[in-house]
Design a protein around this motif. Sequence first.
Motif, PDB file in Angstrom:
ATOM      1  N   THR A  94     128.425  96.222 -38.513  1.00 30.55           N
ATOM      2  CA  THR A  94     129.777  96.468 -37.991  1.00 30.55           C
ATOM      3  C   THR A  94     129.859  97.825 -37.303  1.00 30.55           C
ATOM      4  O   THR A  94     130.389  97.950 -36.197  1.00 30.55           O
ATOM      5  N   ALA A 150     127.899  97.795 -34.049  1.00 30.82           N
ATOM      6  CA  ALA A 150     128.636  97.107 -32.983  1.00 30.82           C
ATOM      7  C   ALA A 150     129.708  98.019 -32.390  1.00 30.82           C
ATOM      8  O   ALA A 150     129.905  98.060 -31.173  1.00 30.82           O
ATOM      9  N   LYS A 151     130.374  98.774 -33.259  1.00 27.53           N
ATOM     10  CA  LYS A 151     131.417  99.693 -32.790  1.00 27.53           C
ATOM     11  C   LYS A 151     130.818 100.797 -31.935  1.00 27.53           C
ATOM     12  O   LYS A 151     131.361 101.156 -30.877  1.00 27.53           O
ATOM     13  N   ARG A 204     129.736  99.320 -28.704  1.00 21.84           N
ATOM     14  CA  ARG A 204     130.845  98.679 -27.998  1.00 21.84           C
ATOM     15  C   ARG A 204     130.531  97.235 -27.624  1.00 21.84           C
ATOM     16  O   ARG A 204     130.731  96.798 -26.492  1.00 21.84           O
ATOM     17  N   SER A 254     130.314  93.060 -29.651  1.00 25.08           N
ATOM     18  CA  SER A 254     130.825  92.331 -30.804  1.00 25.08           C
ATOM     19  C   SER A 254     129.763  92.257 -31.897  1.00 25.08           C
ATOM     20  O   SER A 254     128.558  92.286 -31.618  1.00 25.08           O
ATOM     21  N   GLN A 255     130.230  92.145 -33.124  1.00 30.64           N
ATOM     22  CA  GLN A 255     129.317  92.048 -34.266  1.00 30.64           C
ATOM     23  C   GLN A 255     128.385  90.829 -34.165  1.00 30.64           C
ATOM     24  O   GLN A 255     127.186  90.948 -34.420  1.00 30.64           O
ATOM     25  N   ASN A 262     127.148  89.436 -31.587  1.00 25.25           N
ATOM     26  CA  ASN A 262     126.097  89.715 -30.597  1.00 25.25           C
ATOM     27  C   ASN A 262     124.898  90.390 -31.241  1.00 25.25           C
ATOM     28  O   ASN A 262     123.743  90.048 -30.964  1.00 25.25           O
TER      29      ASN A 262
END
Length: 291
Positions: free
Chosen positions: A19, A22-23, A26, A28-29, A31
């Motif tokens: 998570t 992903a942040k 930038r 999505s999780q 992906n």
Amino acid sequence: MELKQLEYFQMTSRLKNITRAAKRLRVSQPNITVAIKKLEAELGIQLFDRSQKQLSLTPEGVVFLNRIDLALRNIQDAVLEVNDYKKLQKGTIKIGIPSMIGAFLFPKIFSSFQQKYSHLDIYLYEEGSMTIREQIDHDELDFGIVIISGASSSLELLPMSKNQLVACLPLNHPLAAKDSISINDIESQNVIMLKDGSYLRNLLMQKMAKENIKPNVVLESNQIETIKGLVGTNVGMAFLLDFVVKDTPNIKVLPFDEPIFVDVGLAWKKDRYISKAAQSFIEFCQDTLKE
């Protein structure tokens, strides 16, 4: 095997959390999850141990990460070198800045640099000094204007100013009548602290631990104006650099009886290719210091 798969794997390995990776990237999780599973399938090994709450690398994953770190660094440097052929017509600079320095020191530098190099894109990331220094070491940032005291030997450092850590108290605080403050004075007082990742917080906590003092932390924040407002309204005492609280109303500023000084400056990674855009920023800061 795709470059993005390797980048996703590298960031997940560092943060040990899909998570957060992903942040940071930038994306999505899902992906990242799909990319790593495809990478594992292609390699025919398991890169992560998923049996615990926090992801950890398998022995095979550790070996793979060591090779990937070097490969990705070489790719990044190759791209930077190629971009230099554009004669600085375009370029990006990623700079990390602690909130305290960002609010009170960096705007003057940034404004002048942007006027001179308006064609360069500058991305600012606000974190604590210690976090920024780690991100530079991991090639996530080009520079940091940070507290450079005690920095890793892997960083190049350009000192810019020496500043003093001071105690900030409400005007009616029992300690406000003193001329200076000691570490022992902090015991039993309500304290507002900077968040984890701050060099100043870490430094102060170490000094208190040495005296077996456990501060009564009532609030944590990296928002300097918020901290000053809380001090002024008698919520507690705080510890900031002297230039931040100079001439601030409703706050009594006291130095420590054993003064605590830190150096603020520009930090970047040694032994890494420096793009022309990045070199222009270093030279600009050097020229600014001469003035």
